[in-house]
Scaffold this active site. Structure first.
Site, short mmCIF file in Angstrom:
data_model
loop_
_atom_site.label_atom_id
_atom_site.label_comp_id
_atom_site.label_asym_id
_atom_site.label_seq_id
_atom_site.Cartn_x
_atom_site.Cartn_y
_atom_site.Cartn_z
N ASP A 89 0.82 -1.21 0.00
CA ASP A 89 0.00 0.00 0.00
C ASP A 89 0.85 1.26 0.00
O ASP A 89 1.92 1.29 0.61
CB ASP A 89 -0.84 0.04 1.28
CG ASP A 89 -2.33 -0.06 1.02
OD1 ASP A 89 -2.75 0.21 -0.12
OD2 ASP A 89 -3.06 -0.41 1.96
N GLU A 186 -13.96 -1.51 -1.90
CA GLU A 186 -14.17 -1.71 -0.46
C GLU A 186 -15.49 -1.10 -0.02
O GLU A 186 -15.81 0.05 -0.39
CB GLU A 186 -13.01 -1.09 0.35
CG GLU A 186 -13.25 -1.23 1.86
CD GLU A 186 -12.02 -0.99 2.72
OE1 GLU A 186 -10.92 -0.75 2.18
OE2 GLU A 186 -12.18 -1.06 3.96
O1 KIV Z 1 -4.99 -1.79 4.04
C1 KIV Z 1 -5.62 -2.80 3.72
O2 KIV Z 1 -5.54 -3.86 4.35
C2 KIV Z 1 -6.50 -2.70 2.57
C3 KIV Z 1 -7.39 -3.86 2.30
C4 KIV Z 1 -8.47 -3.89 3.30
C5 KIV Z 1 -7.89 -3.87 0.91
O3 KIV Z 1 -6.49 -1.73 1.87
#
Ligand code: KIV
Length: 270
Positions: A89, A186
Site C-alpha cells: 500500500d 471496499e
Molecule cells: O490496508 C488494507 O488492508 C487494505 C485492504 C483492506 C484492501 O487496503
C-alpha cells in the site's frame, strides 16, 4: 485428467488472466511467519496493507502509517513469499502532495521492499498519476469505494454506492484506462460492485463488496480471529486463533507458576 497447472510464481499477468476464469483469493500479511503460512497454503495475492497501522500498531486509523513502515513490513513479507503476487500500500500523504512526491515514494517502495505492485486509494482524480506510474513500469492496483484514508474527511467509515454508483463506475473506468491491473472495491453495495465488475476488463477485488467481484480480500487478523476489538459485518472468521493463544497463554502461565515447565527435555543437562 485434471487440467490444473501448478503455477510456480504468480505474476501480474496471471492476476489479470484470472478474471472470468478463476476467483482471486487475497489476504493481507505484515510479517515473515504469517506470510509464509499464507504462501505455503497457495494464496494468490498478498497485500501489505496500511491496515497494519490498526492491527499491528494499534492506531485508531490507517492515517499515521508511513512509507518507512510499509517498506519495513513488506521486506519481512517478501522474504517469505515464493509464489503469491505481492502488493504494498501507499500510505496516506505519500502520494497526494504532488505527482513527483508520489513517484519518488512509489519507486522507493518498489525498489526497497521488493513488492511487485503498489496500491493507492482514489478515483478518477488520481488517474493521471496512475498513468504515469504504469508508464514507468510500476504495477498499480486501484482502490475505490470506502477509502479508509478518507476517514477524517468523511467523518467515519461509510458504505459506498447507495447514491454515488455512477461516480464509482466512472472512477473504475478511469483507473482501468490509466493502466491499473486491478481495483479493490471496499464497502460497496453488492449490486454496484457487480455492475462495475461486469463493466471493466481488469479484475475487481472485493472487501465488503459482495460475492460478484473477481476476487476477495480480508485482513489477516480479522479472518483468523486475532484482532477482535471489533469485527466488521463483511468479515468471516475462519478460525479463532485469538482464543487458542489466550488458552495456551493460561496453560503456559500455570505450568510456570507450579514449575511444570520447563521439563528435563527442555533443559540443557551436564
Ligand atoms: O490496508 C488494507 O488492508 C487494505 C485492504 C483492506 C484492501 O487496503
Amino acid at each position: 485428467m485434471s487440467k490444473h497447472v501448478e503455477i510456480k510464481k504468480i505474476t501480474v499477468n496471471h492476476i489479470k488472466r484470472m478474471k472470468n476464469n478463476e476467483k482471486i483469493a487475497c489476504l493481507t500479511a505484515y510479517d515473515y511467519s504469517s506470510a509464509k503460512l499464507l504462501d505455503e497454503s497457495g494464496i494468490d495475492l498478498i497485500l501489505v496493507g496500511d491496515s497494519l497501522g490498526m492491527v499491528m500498531n494499534g492506531y485508531e486509523s490507517t492515517i499515521p502509517v508511513t512509507v518507512d513502515e510499509i517498506i519495513y513490513h513488506t521486506k519481512s513479507v517478501k522474504r517469505a513469499v515464493k509464489r503469491a503476487f505481492l502488493v504494498a500500500d501507499m500510505p496516506f500523504g505519500s502520494y497526494q502532495v504532488s505527482d513527483e512526491q508520489a513517484i519518488i515514494n512509489a519507486v522507493r517502495i518498489i525498489k526497497e521492499s521488493g513488492a511487485e505492485a503498489i496500491k493507492l486509494e482514489g478515483g478518477k482524480e488520481i488517474a493521471p498519476l496512475i498513468k504515469k506510474l504504469s508508464t514507468m513500469g510500476i504495477n498499480v492496483m486501484g482502490h475505490i469505494g470506502l477509502m479508509p484514508q478518507q476517514v477524517l474527511a468523511h467523518g467515519g467509515y461509510k458504505i459506498q454506492g447507495r447514491d454515488n454508483d455512477e461516480k464509482l463506475l466512472e472512477d473504475a473506468f478511469a483507473i482501468e484506462e490509466a493502466g491499473a491491473f486491478s481495483i479493490v472495491l471496499e464497502g460497496v453495495i453488492a449490486e454496484v460492485s457487480k455492475k462495475i465488475t461486469e463493466s471493466i476488463k481488469i479484475p475487481t477485488i472485493g472487501i465488503g463488496a459482495g460475492v460478484n467481484c473477481d476476487g476477495q480480500i480480508l485482513v489477516f487478523q480479522d479472518i483468523f480471529g486475532i484482532f477482535d476489538d471489533f469485527t466488521p459485518k463483511f468479515v468471516k472468521q475462519y478460525a479463532r486463533v485469538g482464543n487458542v493463544i489466550r488458552e495456551a497463554t493460561k496453560n503456559y502461565m500455570s505450568d510456570v507458576k507450579v514449575s511444570i515447565f520447563p521439563e528435563e527435555k527442555h533443559s540443557f543437562l551436564r
